[in-house]
Write an enzyme that holds these catalytic residues in place. Structure first.
Site, PDB file in Angstrom:
ATOM      1  N   VAL A 225      35.774 100.499  33.143  1.00  0.00           N
ATOM      2  CA  VAL A 225      36.754 101.570  32.837  1.00  0.00           C
ATOM      3  C   VAL A 225      36.893 101.542  31.254  1.00  0.00           C
ATOM      4  CG1 VAL A 225      39.316 102.144  33.010  1.00  0.00           C
ATOM      5  CG2 VAL A 225      37.868 101.047  35.349  1.00  0.00           C
ATOM      6  N   ARG A 259      45.633  87.702  36.129  1.00  0.00           N
ATOM      7  CA  ARG A 259      46.757  87.135  35.324  1.00  0.00           C
ATOM      8  C   ARG A 259      46.397  86.362  34.354  1.00  0.00           C
ATOM      9  NH1 ARG A 259      51.247  88.611  37.947  1.00  0.00           N
ATOM     10  NH2 ARG A 259      52.520  86.708  37.299  1.00  0.00           N
ATOM     11  N   HIS A 430      43.482  76.313  75.156  1.00  0.00           N
ATOM     12  CA  HIS A 430      42.762  77.393  75.563  1.00  0.00           C
ATOM     13  C   HIS A 430      43.857  78.526  76.137  1.00  0.00           C
ATOM     14  CE1 HIS A 430      39.859  80.019  77.193  1.00  0.00           C
ATOM     15  NE2 HIS A 430      40.477  79.988  78.294  1.00  0.00           N
TER      16      HIS A 430
HETATM   17  C1  LIG Z   1      50.800  90.496  43.825  1.00  0.00           C
HETATM   18  C2  LIG Z   1      50.654  89.009  43.836  1.00  0.00           C
HETATM   19  C3  LIG Z   1      50.231  88.342  45.057  1.00  0.00           C
HETATM   20  C4  LIG Z   1      50.064  87.099  45.203  1.00  0.00           C
HETATM   21  N1  LIG Z   1      50.037  86.546  46.374  1.00  0.00           N
HETATM   22  C5  LIG Z   1      49.646  85.272  46.592  1.00  0.00           C
HETATM   23  C6  LIG Z   1      49.436  84.709  48.034  1.00  0.00           C
HETATM   24  O1  LIG Z   1      49.308  85.443  48.843  1.00  0.00           O
HETATM   25  N2  LIG Z   1      49.213  83.355  47.995  1.00  0.00           N
HETATM   26  C7  LIG Z   1      49.248  82.453  47.012  1.00  0.00           C
HETATM   27  O2  LIG Z   1      49.102  81.337  46.760  1.00  0.00           O
HETATM   28  N3  LIG Z   1      49.712  83.137  45.547  1.00  0.00           N
HETATM   29  C8  LIG Z   1      49.477  84.418  45.407  1.00  0.00           C
HETATM   30  N4  LIG Z   1      49.825  84.926  44.239  1.00  0.00           N
HETATM   31  C9  LIG Z   1      49.882  83.909  43.206  1.00  0.00           C
HETATM   32  C10 LIG Z   1      51.353  83.303  42.957  1.00  0.00           C
HETATM   33  O3  LIG Z   1      52.311  84.303  42.932  1.00  0.00           O
HETATM   34  C11 LIG Z   1      51.215  82.221  41.767  1.00  0.00           C
HETATM   35  O4  LIG Z   1      50.032  81.360  41.698  1.00  0.00           O
HETATM   36  C12 LIG Z   1      52.413  81.328  41.667  1.00  0.00           C
HETATM   37  O5  LIG Z   1      53.615  82.170  41.658  1.00  0.00           O
HETATM   38  C13 LIG Z   1      52.250  80.546  40.612  1.00  0.00           C
HETATM   39  O6  LIG Z   1      53.442  79.591  40.237  1.00  0.00           O
HETATM   40  P1  LIG Z   1      54.043  79.141  39.309  1.00  0.00           P
HETATM   41  O7  LIG Z   1      55.304  78.283  39.608  1.00  0.00           O
HETATM   42  O8  LIG Z   1      52.932  78.305  38.473  1.00  0.00           O
HETATM   43  O9  LIG Z   1      54.430  80.334  38.299  1.00  0.00           O
HETATM   44  P2  LIG Z   1      55.569  81.453  38.541  1.00  0.00           P
HETATM   45  O10 LIG Z   1      55.578  81.763  39.949  1.00  0.00           O
HETATM   46  O11 LIG Z   1      54.870  82.710  37.514  1.00  0.00           O
HETATM   47  O12 LIG Z   1      56.829  80.763  37.787  1.00  0.00           O
HETATM   48  C14 LIG Z   1      57.110  80.578  36.650  1.00  0.00           C
HETATM   49  C15 LIG Z   1      58.551  80.763  36.390  1.00  0.00           C
HETATM   50  O13 LIG Z   1      58.888  80.233  35.167  1.00  0.00           O
HETATM   51  C16 LIG Z   1      59.828  80.895  34.696  1.00  0.00           C
HETATM   52  N5  LIG Z   1      59.777  80.721  33.051  1.00  0.00           N
HETATM   53  C17 LIG Z   1      58.708  81.415  32.192  1.00  0.00           C
HETATM   54  N6  LIG Z   1      58.958  80.967  30.987  1.00  0.00           N
HETATM   55  C18 LIG Z   1      60.308  80.385  31.082  1.00  0.00           C
HETATM   56  C19 LIG Z   1      61.237  79.690  30.139  1.00  0.00           C
HETATM   57  N7  LIG Z   1      60.619  79.692  28.726  1.00  0.00           N
HETATM   58  N8  LIG Z   1      62.377  79.310  30.374  1.00  0.00           N
HETATM   59  C20 LIG Z   1      62.748  79.401  31.511  1.00  0.00           C
HETATM   60  N9  LIG Z   1      61.839  80.073  32.636  1.00  0.00           N
HETATM   61  C21 LIG Z   1      60.654  80.374  32.381  1.00  0.00           C
HETATM   62  C22 LIG Z   1      59.475  82.408  34.893  1.00  0.00           C
HETATM   63  O14 LIG Z   1      60.514  83.330  34.821  1.00  0.00           O
HETATM   64  C23 LIG Z   1      59.147  82.402  36.457  1.00  0.00           C
HETATM   65  O15 LIG Z   1      60.051  82.304  37.340  1.00  0.00           O
HETATM   66  C24 LIG Z   1      50.027  86.345  44.087  1.00  0.00           C
HETATM   67  C25 LIG Z   1      50.375  86.766  42.844  1.00  0.00           C
HETATM   68  C26 LIG Z   1      50.592  88.151  42.649  1.00  0.00           C
HETATM   69  C27 LIG Z   1      51.004  88.696  41.375  1.00  0.00           C
END
Ligand SMILES: Cc1cc2nc3c(=O)[nH]c(=O)nc-3n(C[C@H](O)[C@H](O)[C@H](O)COP(=O)(O)OP(=O)(O)OC[C@H]3O[C@@H](n4cnc5c(N)ncnc54)[C@H](O)[C@@H]3O)c2cc1C
Length: 454
Positions: A225, A259, A430
């Site tokens: 794209v 991402r 089953h």
């Molecule tokens: C549309 C979509 C669908 C998905 N579907 C799936 C699925 O079906 N199954 C699956 O396994 N995964 C799925 N994922 C991926 C999954 O959401 C992520 O892998 C997961 O949320 C990662 O977890 P995390 O805790 O590392 O980060 P995040 O969930 O991103 O959490 C990080 C948190 O840190 C907070 N934060 C950041 N910086 C700061 C700071 N400086 N101070 C305070 N807070 C802060 C943010 O606000 C956030 O709440 C999907 C993702 C998307 C976008």
């Protein structure tokens, strides 16, 4: 102290509390992170609405006449939001029940043992960074046009678009394509490379890709794209081909282009944390190059999945609290909640071929599984890849009903080093779908009972 309350951070907080630590969690937004608020949970709530709709449409095949069926997009979205709120409030209650101090604000690391949350400074002995990821957008002209959506935006739509162009054929892009197509939007997926859905087995990915046109989803491959333009009432996504410029039109465009790790404002460079681009580098104990500072989840920029993030949360906490444990990624399941579902764990057939390991493949079609026939969900199969010398399960890949649930058997098998015979010798209830997994394992041995290749 844990910065970030997504599935990495909040799970780490609860596990640390269980192990007797005094725990603080910093979150600048709603607890639950991307997964609960903008990822796994809202999308699966929408997937469920689509499943109900599709079942309702074919209810008469099952002898149930339910008259005319209408979708109500506002109600579907409201239900999705209620599901999210219910689970977010569940996490809030778990924080209270585990006596975790939740700091609402943005965390900035002043030193390995001092974190500033807005105006407050909080001392900690161990620090875990779990700040997750954000959408990585394709830097093309037109990105800012109204109607060009991120995955966050599309979950807040008020009206169902008539047509949608999905840029990117990742798991997330394909799931949204499946959801909106199911609800009645005309969907086109635009992708540079063929749709293979790595790390799902290539054959399963290919077979799934073949189902898309039959479902009404158009897929344009080879499309790098170069711009998005407004043309009257529609948006046009364009790319160059040897024959000139090509494009597809849609009322809205979804950027499902992946991402990237999110570390903004944390102060990592002042701290001297080793990075690989935007991602934090850790060792097998999930510790960074700065002692007492760990990192988990999407911020590592590797397997961006919620269950991996939570797993890493548990591992990092144990290391931080003096119970050494290495992260073990042998059995990471990957699930795509499409119609039909797809799931995989372990190596794919191409990886087996490339690695030079002697391997054997066996497949069992859902058409031959009694339970799948009763459900009238016979599309797809279970595929096992085993070490040809010792029978160990190296990979399990599924396309079909409840693939995302069935994959758990493959996860356990690979984690425990189980063989096809171990699975075949375990009595499976089953009539159930897991019998298809057992039958595929039997295909590695003397042969499946209910399927004979002619
Ligand atoms: C549309 C979509 C669908 C998905 N579907 C799936 C699925 O079906 N199954 C699956 O396994 N995964 C799925 N994922 C991926 C999954 O959401 C992520 O892998 C997961 O949320 C990662 O977890 P995390 O805790 O590392 O980060 P995040 O969930 O991103 O959490 C990080 C948190 O840190 C907070 N934060 C950041 N910086 C700061 C700071 N400086 N101070 C305070 N807070 C802060 C943010 O606000 C956030 O709440 C999907 C993702 C998307 C976008």
């Amino acid at each position: 102290m844990i910065i970030g309350g997504g599935p990495a951070g909040y799970v780490a907080a609860i596990h640390a509390a269980h192990l007797g630590a005094n725990v603080a969690l910093v979150e600048k937004d709603r607890l639950g992170g991307t997964c609960l608020n903008r990822g796994c949970i809202p999308t699966k709530a929408l997937v469920r609405s689509v499943e109900v709709l599709l079942e309702a449409r074919r209810a008469s095949d099952f002898g149930i006449d339910i008259g005319s069926i209408k979708t109500n997009f506002q109600k579907i979205m409201a239900r999705k939001s209620n599901v999210v709120s219910q689970l977010v409030s569940g996490v809030e209650q778990l924080m209270k029940a585990n006596k975790i101090s939740v700091y609402r604000g943005t965390g900035r690391i002043l030193s390995p043992h001092l974190v500033k949350v807005d105006d407050e400074e909080i001392a900690t002995r161990k620090l875990i960074i779990a700040t997750g990821s954000e959408s990585a957008l394709l830097p093309v002209p037109g990105l800012d046009l109204p109607g060009v959506l991120t995955t966050d935006d599309i979950l807040e739509l008020k009206e169902l678009p008539e047509s949608l162009v999905v840029i990117g054929g990742s798991h997330v892009g394909v799931e949204f394509a499946s959801i909106f197509n199911g609800l009645g939007t005309k969907v086109t997926i635009v992708k540079r490379r063929p749709l293979l859905l790595e790390p799902i087995d290539e054959e399963i990915g290919r077979r799934f890709a073949q189902t898309l046109p039959k479902q009404g989803i158009e897929v344009k491959i080879g499309a790098a794209v170069k711009a998005i333009r407004r043309e009257g009432s529609v948006l046009k996504v364009v790319w160059d081909t040897p024959g000139g410029e090509h494009g597809v039109e849609g009322q809205m465009v979804l950027m499902a282009t992946g991402r990237q790790p999110y570390t903004e404002g944390l102060g990592l460079s002042e701290l001297g944390i080793r990075m690989d681009g935007r991602a934090i580098v850790v060792n097998e104990y999930l510790e960074t190059n700065i002692s007492d500072v760990y990192a988990i989840g999407d911020v590592l920029g590797k397997t961006m999945l919620a269950h991996v993030a939570s797993y890493e949360g548990e591992v990092a906490v144990e290391n931080a609290l003096g119970y050494p444990r290495q992260a073990d990624y042998r059995a990471v399941p990957s699930c795509i909640f499409t119609q039909p579902e797809i799931a995989g764990v372990g190596i794919t057939e191409t990886q087996a071929k490339d690695s030079g390991i002697p391997y054997k493949v066996s497949k069992f079609p859902f058409l031959a599984c009694g339970r799948a026939v009763t459900m009238d969900e016979t599309m797809g199969m279970v595929k096992t890849i085993c070490d040809a010398e010792n029978g160990r399960i190296l990979g399990l890949h599924i396309m079909g009903p409840h693939a995302s649930d069935l994959i758990a058997e493959g996860v356990l098998a690979i984690q425990l080093g189980a063989t096809a015979r171990d699975i075949a010798h375990a009595i499976h209830a089953h009539p159930t779908l897991p019998e298809a997994v057992r039958e595929a394992a039997m295909g590695q041995l003397e042969g499946s009972i209910h399927f004979q290749r002619m």
